[in-house]
Design a protein around this motif. Sequence first.
Motif, short mmCIF file in Angstrom:
data_model
loop_
_atom_site.label_atom_id
_atom_site.label_comp_id
_atom_site.label_asym_id
_atom_site.label_seq_id
_atom_site.Cartn_x
_atom_site.Cartn_y
_atom_site.Cartn_z
N GLN A 71 0.93 -1.20 0.27
CA GLN A 71 0.08 0.03 0.34
C GLN A 71 0.86 1.27 0.19
OE1 GLN A 71 -3.58 0.18 2.87
NE2 GLN A 71 -3.00 2.24 3.53
N PHE A 102 -9.65 4.57 -2.11
CA PHE A 102 -8.47 3.52 -2.76
C PHE A 102 -8.45 3.43 -4.09
CE2 PHE A 102 -9.26 2.34 1.93
CZ PHE A 102 -7.95 2.19 1.96
N SER A 114 -2.35 -1.43 -3.00
CA SER A 114 -3.63 -0.65 -3.29
C SER A 114 -3.31 0.82 -2.61
CB SER A 114 -4.31 -0.64 -1.77
OG SER A 114 -3.65 -1.09 -0.95
N GLN A 116 -3.76 4.60 -1.00
CA GLN A 116 -5.56 4.77 -0.28
C GLN A 116 -4.50 6.59 -0.02
OE1 GLN A 116 -3.97 4.40 3.84
NE2 GLN A 116 -6.20 4.66 4.29
#
Length: 139
Positions: A71, A102, A114, A116
């Motif tokens: 992430q 996301f 991902s 964010q």
Amino acid sequence: MDMKLELVAVPVSDVDRAKEFYVKVGFNADHDKVVTDDLRFVQLTPPGSACSICIGTGLTQMKPGSIEGLQMVIADADEAHADLKARGIEVSDVDDQPWGRFVYFSDPDGNRWSLQELPDWSTGAGGDGTNPYVADDKA
């Protein structure tokens, strides 16, 4: 004692294909060194990040495509979505959640990422860190 995560190994089956993909996403290709016939080290860094990834041969015993949940924090999910699509990256729609917005994508081997966008209440987004759901006992 400070500890800083600075390098994460990402297992891939084709180093050149993976390097091309990550550069297309926008990562900087920092190093590409063939040390021996059995060892190649490629380091790539996302723009603005203090942590890099490494791909190559002889670096890890993990199965290619086995990484999930990598992430990165971004400023704007809509902008990231549009930018990745313009670069030809297959990317999910923006996923709105109470804890952020996301965007998801995978590399050619299936390692999943991902991106964010932090919610306004997050200190990382400049907020005061107060989760709006705590007061409502919904947290």
